[in-house]
Design an enzyme around this catalytic site. Sequence first.
Site, PDB file in Angstrom:
ATOM      1  N   GLU A  47      18.368  -9.259 -11.831  1.00 61.71           N
ATOM      2  CA  GLU A  47      17.779  -8.067 -11.192  1.00 61.71           C
ATOM      3  C   GLU A  47      18.242  -6.789 -11.888  1.00 61.71           C
ATOM      4  O   GLU A  47      17.463  -5.859 -12.084  1.00 61.71           O
ATOM      5  CB  GLU A  47      18.170  -8.012  -9.707  1.00 61.71           C
ATOM      6  CG  GLU A  47      17.385  -8.960  -8.825  1.00 61.71           C
ATOM      7  CD  GLU A  47      15.896  -8.627  -8.792  1.00 61.71           C
ATOM      8  OE1 GLU A  47      15.551  -7.453  -8.699  1.00 61.71           O
ATOM      9  OE2 GLU A  47      15.083  -9.570  -8.886  1.00 61.71           O
ATOM     10  N   CYS A 206      -1.253  -7.026 -10.394  1.00 69.88           N
ATOM     11  CA  CYS A 206      -1.509  -5.657  -9.922  1.00 69.88           C
ATOM     12  C   CYS A 206      -0.750  -4.673 -10.807  1.00 69.88           C
ATOM     13  O   CYS A 206       0.136  -3.958 -10.357  1.00 69.88           O
ATOM     14  CB  CYS A 206      -1.089  -5.522  -8.458  1.00 69.88           C
ATOM     15  SG  CYS A 206      -1.709  -4.017  -7.704  1.00 69.88           S
ATOM     16  N   CYS A 212      -7.941  -7.577 -10.415  1.00 71.43           N
ATOM     17  CA  CYS A 212      -8.138  -7.881  -8.997  1.00 71.43           C
ATOM     18  C   CYS A 212      -8.779  -9.251  -8.768  1.00 71.43           C
ATOM     19  O   CYS A 212      -8.533  -9.892  -7.749  1.00 71.43           O
ATOM     20  CB  CYS A 212      -8.978  -6.798  -8.340  1.00 71.43           C
ATOM     21  SG  CYS A 212      -8.206  -5.175  -8.438  1.00 71.43           S
ATOM     22  N   CYS A 215      -6.290 -11.832  -7.914  1.00 71.75           N
ATOM     23  CA  CYS A 215      -5.319 -11.461  -6.880  1.00 71.75           C
ATOM     24  C   CYS A 215      -5.619 -12.137  -5.542  1.00 71.75           C
ATOM     25  O   CYS A 215      -6.762 -12.126  -5.073  1.00 71.75           O
ATOM     26  CB  CYS A 215      -5.343  -9.938  -6.702  1.00 71.75           C
ATOM     27  SG  CYS A 215      -4.179  -9.367  -5.463  1.00 71.75           S
ATOM     28  N   CYS A 221      -7.736  -5.945   0.188  1.00 75.04           N
ATOM     29  CA  CYS A 221      -7.176  -4.752  -0.456  1.00 75.04           C
ATOM     30  C   CYS A 221      -8.095  -3.531  -0.308  1.00 75.04           C
ATOM     31  O   CYS A 221      -9.250  -3.539  -0.723  1.00 75.04           O
ATOM     32  CB  CYS A 221      -6.951  -5.053  -1.935  1.00 75.04           C
ATOM     33  SG  CYS A 221      -6.278  -3.655  -2.842  1.00 75.04           S
TER      34      CYS A 221
HETATM   35 FE1  SF4 Z   1      -3.768  -4.832  -6.792  1.00 73.57          FE
HETATM   36 FE2  SF4 Z   1      -5.447  -4.764  -4.746  1.00 73.57          FE
HETATM   37 FE3  SF4 Z   1      -6.330  -5.429  -7.126  1.00 73.57          FE
HETATM   38 FE4  SF4 Z   1      -4.723  -7.085  -5.805  1.00 73.57          FE
HETATM   39  S1  SF4 Z   1      -6.774  -6.480  -5.227  1.00 73.57           S
HETATM   40  S2  SF4 Z   1      -4.586  -6.530  -7.965  1.00 73.57           S
HETATM   41  S3  SF4 Z   1      -3.391  -5.639  -4.758  1.00 73.57           S
HETATM   42  S4  SF4 Z   1      -5.490  -3.449  -6.542  1.00 73.57           S
END
Ligand code: SF4
Length: 365
Positions: A47, A206, A212, A215, A221
């Site tokens: 970390e 992200c 996206c 994701c 989102c």
């Molecule tokens: Fe980021 Fe939202 Fe796109 Fe996911 S959907 S990558 S959280 S901007």
Amino acid sequence: MPKSLNNDAAGVLPAIAGKVVKWQKVSGRNDLPWQRKRDPYHVWLSEIMLQQTQVATVRDYFVRFLKRFPDVAALAAAPMDEVLGLWSGLGYYSRARNLHRCAAQVMELHGGSFPPTAQLLQTLPGIGPSTAAAIAALCFGERVAILDGNVRRVLTRVLGFDGDLSLVANERELWRLATELLPRRDLIQAMPRYTQGLMDLGATVCKGNATCELCPLETLCVARRLGQQQRYPVKTRKVKRSAQSIWLLWAQALDGSIWLSKRPSPGVWGGLYCFALFEDRAALQAALPADYQAALLDAPALTHVLTHKDLYLHPVQVLLPKSVRPSSEGAWFAAPEWPALGLPAPVRKLLTQVSGFPVRDGASR
Ligand code: SF4
């Protein structure tokens, strides 16, 4: 509902943790060297190294550190110079100094074991609230929220949180929401994977340019729905950058030794071994006996970027007998001694050019 939280986000809070956990299992990073055991020493070390540094760079450093310092006791007992030497090239050297101080405190105050709560971990040198929460969640399964730069980006986008994070009240509100998003108490065993999942999302999906379509939070989102990913996070107060010119006396003896002195700490490159530094060329010249002032040779200048500052570096070479001391503090170091010294990246780079002395991959500061 907080003013800065987009209305659309209110209903999605409970669903987020489950999606992140499921995604991490299949698509997250599960083979990093510090993930093999949930050892707090390993997690802490990684970390700290990962602050401001990419995983690809940290991997090798982490392995080298563990080989030399297999546990916190070995690190605490090592001389600071050796720690800085191994850290050399990773940059932000206050991290290495705090690492050493922290190891000593773990030995002295906690009997050689990292304390198991974020609250106690935060009392140790160099461990801020998000790092403390990461260690506590990943190693001890504590139900605490992390909020590093990557996670801040994910959460502000998912939630459509447009509060200005330069303001403490907004930062605090985002922490509160991050805590609300944590897996429910009956699912507390998912804390390590959830925490890792948020970190992985921020680091791999992200990002500045969000992908996206990969994701797990795409359907929830707010930023994605509005097509406003770039709007988040909102932070109006930018760090002011400054610039400084420095002249470096690159003094070499006939046998190839280099004159290096230890930089005062705190300060630029504090605790590292460096050429003698001067504010201008005249001061550099005046530091040498008259016989050698005409023999100075200007090497090409280089720019070195620190977090808040651009350094314009002007190396000036000179060949000297070992009887001459180019600065009041310092010593002549032969080439075989250089690898063990903590050296600023530009000095390491210059020495490489003359000797083939290795510069570690990814070294940036
Ligand atoms: Fe980021 Fe939202 Fe796109 Fe996911 S959907 S990558 S959280 S901007």
